[in-house]
Scaffold this motif. Sequence first.
Motif, PDB file in Angstrom:
ATOM      1  N   PHE A 195       0.839  -1.199   0.000  1.00  0.00           N
ATOM      2  CA  PHE A 195       0.000   0.000   0.000  1.00  0.00           C
ATOM      3  C   PHE A 195       0.873   1.249   0.000  1.00  0.00           C
ATOM      4  CE2 PHE A 195      -1.862   3.439   2.516  1.00  0.00           C
ATOM      5  CZ  PHE A 195      -3.114   3.608   1.927  1.00  0.00           C
ATOM      6  N   ALA A 196       0.386   2.308  -0.658  1.00  0.00           N
ATOM      7  CA  ALA A 196       1.019   3.626  -0.581  1.00  0.00           C
ATOM      8  C   ALA A 196      -0.068   4.673  -0.745  1.00  0.00           C
ATOM      9  CB  ALA A 196       2.078   3.786  -1.668  1.00  0.00           C
ATOM     10  N   ASP A 197       0.128   5.864  -0.139  1.00  0.00           N
ATOM     11  CA  ASP A 197      -0.894   6.906  -0.293  1.00  0.00           C
ATOM     12  C   ASP A 197      -0.281   8.292  -0.452  1.00  0.00           C
ATOM     13  OD1 ASP A 197      -0.288   7.921   2.248  1.00  0.00           O
ATOM     14  OD2 ASP A 197      -2.041   7.056   3.218  1.00  0.00           O
ATOM     15  N   ASP A 198      -1.156   9.279  -0.682  1.00  0.00           N
ATOM     16  CA  ASP A 198      -0.696  10.637  -0.958  1.00  0.00           C
ATOM     17  C   ASP A 198      -0.282  11.398   0.295  1.00  0.00           C
ATOM     18  OD1 ASP A 198      -3.204  10.961   0.126  1.00  0.00           O
ATOM     19  OD2 ASP A 198      -4.008  12.188  -1.509  1.00  0.00           O
ATOM     20  N   LYS A 199      -0.411  10.775   1.456  1.00  0.00           N
ATOM     21  CA  LYS A 199       0.067  11.386   2.703  1.00  0.00           C
ATOM     22  C   LYS A 199       1.458  10.879   3.056  1.00  0.00           C
ATOM     23  CE  LYS A 199      -4.747  11.586   4.185  1.00  0.00           C
ATOM     24  NZ  LYS A 199      -5.222  10.974   2.927  1.00  0.00           N
ATOM     25  N   GLY A 200       2.024  10.047   2.179  1.00  0.00           N
ATOM     26  CA  GLY A 200       3.383   9.550   2.382  1.00  0.00           C
ATOM     27  C   GLY A 200       3.466   8.225   3.098  1.00  0.00           C
ATOM     28  N   ASN A 201       2.327   7.576   3.380  1.00  0.00           N
ATOM     29  CA  ASN A 201       2.342   6.286   4.067  1.00  0.00           C
ATOM     30  C   ASN A 201       2.639   5.146   3.095  1.00  0.00           C
ATOM     31  OD1 ASN A 201       1.389   7.183   6.750  1.00  0.00           O
ATOM     32  ND2 ASN A 201      -0.486   7.708   5.634  1.00  0.00           N
ATOM     33  N   ILE A 202       3.393   4.173   3.569  1.00  0.00           N
ATOM     34  CA  ILE A 202       3.539   2.898   2.863  1.00  0.00           C
ATOM     35  C   ILE A 202       3.323   1.790   3.891  1.00  0.00           C
ATOM     36  CG2 ILE A 202       5.095   3.818   1.102  1.00  0.00           C
ATOM     37  CD1 ILE A 202       7.421   2.433   2.562  1.00  0.00           C
ATOM     38  N   ALA A 203       2.797   0.658   3.450  1.00  0.00           N
ATOM     39  CA  ALA A 203       2.469  -0.410   4.401  1.00  0.00           C
ATOM     40  C   ALA A 203       2.411  -1.759   3.687  1.00  0.00           C
ATOM     41  CB  ALA A 203       1.133  -0.114   5.086  1.00  0.00           C
ATOM     42  N   TYR A 204       2.457  -2.831   4.494  1.00  0.00           N
ATOM     43  CA  TYR A 204       2.392  -4.202   3.974  1.00  0.00           C
ATOM     44  C   TYR A 204       1.695  -5.093   4.993  1.00  0.00           C
ATOM     45  CZ  TYR A 204       3.834  -8.878   2.493  1.00  0.00           C
ATOM     46  OH  TYR A 204       3.830 -10.181   2.106  1.00  0.00           O
ATOM     47  N   TRP A 205       0.800  -5.970   4.493  1.00  0.00           N
ATOM     48  CA  TRP A 205       0.153  -6.982   5.332  1.00  0.00           C
ATOM     49  C   TRP A 205       0.309  -8.329   4.652  1.00  0.00           C
ATOM     50  CZ3 TRP A 205      -1.887  -2.247   4.151  1.00  0.00           C
ATOM     51  CH2 TRP A 205      -2.129  -1.379   5.229  1.00  0.00           C
ATOM     52  N   HIS A 206       0.784  -9.322   5.405  1.00  0.00           N
ATOM     53  CA  HIS A 206       0.964 -10.661   4.848  1.00  0.00           C
ATOM     54  C   HIS A 206      -0.310 -11.461   5.094  1.00  0.00           C
ATOM     55  CE1 HIS A 206       3.719 -13.565   3.087  1.00  0.00           C
ATOM     56  NE2 HIS A 206       3.168 -14.480   3.861  1.00  0.00           N
ATOM     57  N   GLY A 207      -1.079 -11.633   4.039  1.00  0.00           N
ATOM     58  CA  GLY A 207      -2.383 -12.269   4.173  1.00  0.00           C
ATOM     59  C   GLY A 207      -3.398 -11.286   4.742  1.00  0.00           C
ATOM     60  N   ASN A 208      -4.597 -11.812   5.027  1.00  0.00           N
ATOM     61  CA  ASN A 208      -5.661 -10.969   5.569  1.00  0.00           C
ATOM     62  C   ASN A 208      -6.601 -11.815   6.424  1.00  0.00           C
ATOM     63  OD1 ASN A 208      -8.706  -9.617   4.511  1.00  0.00           O
ATOM     64  ND2 ASN A 208      -7.285  -8.464   5.782  1.00  0.00           N
ATOM     65  N   TYR A 209      -7.314 -12.740   5.785  1.00  0.00           N
ATOM     66  CA  TYR A 209      -8.106 -13.715   6.531  1.00  0.00           C
ATOM     67  C   TYR A 209      -7.159 -14.811   6.990  1.00  0.00           C
ATOM     68  CZ  TYR A 209     -11.447 -17.545   7.298  1.00  0.00           C
ATOM     69  OH  TYR A 209     -12.180 -18.592   7.836  1.00  0.00           O
ATOM     70  N   LEU A 210      -6.948 -14.938   8.301  1.00  0.00           N
ATOM     71  CA  LEU A 210      -5.985 -15.917   8.795  1.00  0.00           C
ATOM     72  C   LEU A 210      -6.448 -16.466  10.146  1.00  0.00           C
ATOM     73  CD1 LEU A 210      -3.304 -17.264   8.086  1.00  0.00           C
ATOM     74  CD2 LEU A 210      -2.121 -15.435   9.286  1.00  0.00           C
ATOM     75  N   PRO A 211      -6.747 -17.773  10.206  1.00  0.00           N
ATOM     76  CA  PRO A 211      -7.228 -18.370  11.457  1.00  0.00           C
ATOM     77  C   PRO A 211      -6.148 -18.401  12.542  1.00  0.00           C
ATOM     78  CG  PRO A 211      -7.758 -19.755   9.561  1.00  0.00           C
ATOM     79  CD  PRO A 211      -6.781 -18.730   9.093  1.00  0.00           C
ATOM     80  N   LEU A 212      -6.598 -18.311  13.781  1.00  0.00           N
ATOM     81  CA  LEU A 212      -5.732 -18.492  14.943  1.00  0.00           C
ATOM     82  C   LEU A 212      -5.794 -19.955  15.339  1.00  0.00           C
ATOM     83  CD1 LEU A 212      -3.975 -17.128  17.140  1.00  0.00           C
ATOM     84  CD2 LEU A 212      -6.086 -16.822  18.465  1.00  0.00           C
TER      85      LEU A 212
END
Length: 752
Positions: A399-416
């Motif tokens: 992810f990146a945005d116009d406020k200067g943020n960048i981010a990463y998530w490994h997966g999304n739906y993930l059981p415990l």
Amino acid sequence: MCKHYFILPQVWLRLSPTTKISWLFLLLFCIFLKGCSSPTDTIEIKRLKELATHVTITRDNWGIPHIYGHTDGDAVFGLMYAQCEESFERVERNYLQVLGRMSETESGAYLYQDLEMKILYDTTAAKKDYEVAPASLKKLLHAFADGINFYLYIHPDTKPKAITHFEPWFPLMFTDGAYISTNTGGLQLEDIKALYGKDNWLSVIQTGTLPKTTMTSTGSNGFAIAPSRSSTGNAMLYINPHVSFFFRTEVHIMSDEGLNAYGAATWGQFFIFQGFNEHCGWMHTSSMADVADLYAEKITKSGDSLWYEYDSEKKAVTSKKIFITHKTYGINQTDSLLIYYTHHGPVMGSRNGKWLSLKEHNRSLEGLQQSWQRMKASGLVDFKNSLQLKGNTSTNTLFADDKGNIAYWHGNYLPLRDTTYNWALPVDGSLRSTEWKGLIDIDHLVNIVNPSQGFIQNCNSSPYSVSGFHSIPKENYATYMAPEPDNFRSIRAIEQLQKETSFTMDKLIALGYDHYLGIFDSLLPPLLKAYDGLPINSTFRLQLQEPVSLLRNWDKRSSVSSVATTVAVFWAGQFLASGNVKLDTESGLDQVKMVMEYNRQTTAQQKLEGLNALLVGLQRMYGKWKVPWGEVNRFQRTTGAMAHDFTDDATSLPVGLVSAFYGSLPAFETTWKDTKKQYGVAGNSFVAVVEFGKKLKARSIVAGGQSFDPASKHFNDQAEMFINGKLKDVHFYKEDVEKNKERRYHPGEEEK
């Protein structure tokens, strides 16, 4: 509708009174049906025509549709119509696949694939989701169906293979924009055959293979650049999915309800899977995070009833009939099969005498909602809110945005899960302790936001190295959350990202199209050492002197003119295809370990013999071993059909790219059949680079072109740019679209 029946007068006179009365009743009934259906059809057509007036499609100078609607629903209507204009065949095929209906139009080769899809992608569940869907989503679902059905009405010459009418619940069968990537927890085709392929019609039909559970080894690349490493002080995003060519289409959708998104949409879906809006962008790479599990059930039979053991009790096995229509000897026939279920999920097969049930989440209402919501995110907070739906089961997100943020998530739906079990294997279904314990919170996934290193990369590789080696502590997470190792692509990406401190769009594109083949950093030194160890008077030493010298002096970069690329890639490809190198499960997923094992398990003599065999093969095939890479590695597009028959006799373009397996960041995956040249079929497909400033800037490219009509100027107008990494400017703002407009029309209108 009744057919028209004509009876000759002399025949009518010979009919009995009873028969005459029957014919009269039939005639009156046909007239009644025509009278009843015509107004209904007229009303429906009038409604669709009215909807079409709310939509404007502007095709730019690359043929890309910029779709504008008053409402989000109008935009969806236009998007689906535009997709069908380009390739209705691809729209229909994706739904034939997810509905388990491929065997209707193809052959028994798809039978087990259809069976799996019928079991897992439950139409009844999708219809229930449709009933409870929010009113806003229902409007989109109806717009989806209306757009496709209107296209079919306007274009009677388009002949569907099987689906003549699209329903609004269809998108709830296909809620993820990745490949129709069924998560099966390690299920094997043999497991299905062992339970369902005996003593019934399945056993006599030609069998095929299961759908891919992930993308092929080609993978995908995503890079996010923070303002600290950008020459303009703006965040940047590089989007580079590696999939089959033409798997998605480039589109721009807008509405008066805040929708303004650009990127790649998977055929038959009404959202952009990888792309950007004016404020932020998102890129997905395929994930190996474990989101589905097989349970080994202890089954007993009592009379006509089946039971399974759970928590020291007996629970009843339930069952349901499914129906599969398949083409056998050119004739369609429908057969049924009884499918069994435990509370874990459907029983998918049998292994080692135990039934295997599957717990999964391959399609969901939340998945479709999330796919739509992320397009309208205004920044990091909004985007994270969409992730909270936890509907993405197959991919990671940059992810990146116009406020200067960048981010990463490994997966999304993930059981415990209980980490004392090995979740890569079937677990004991009789134990309560093997149950999932809810879902992992978004902030507790392997993730990183605004890393101090100023960059994020993922090449279907370890998330623990997204911002450089060991940038996230691996020991903080369970193994099943991120089993991926690093690979040669990620190693190269990290090295280059760390070097550059002032990225421009051009520099980011150059990185994405870097031709360096990192695998040969590990493969060539042992080969050269083996050669150097040969006796001075060795026959091999003389035979291999020139090719070894070529490889020794090679810069490990692929190019059209490079003979070393041909020799190195084909030589390395030999051991990959031979199966002689014994790999454990872990090494089979790890390119670096695979090469280490090859180097360890083969002698110096075997390495040199492999090179010599390759040279002999090249000489036999091409009459010489000095074959420039571009002579054999080609891009060819002569038809817009799903199946492309490549031929050496037709026009093709030389390509300097190679398969991503060899460590190349750009990917060009090839096939050959009865040809001397190999032709690209997958790899780089839609590529984009985006800079988020006060005004968004973006460039993009697709394989070949936007059109699927060989007579169109947009059929191959991007081909050479695609090969060479020369991306075109994206027309995102209205004034840019206007300046580069080729035609504008409402769906159903003649071109203007």
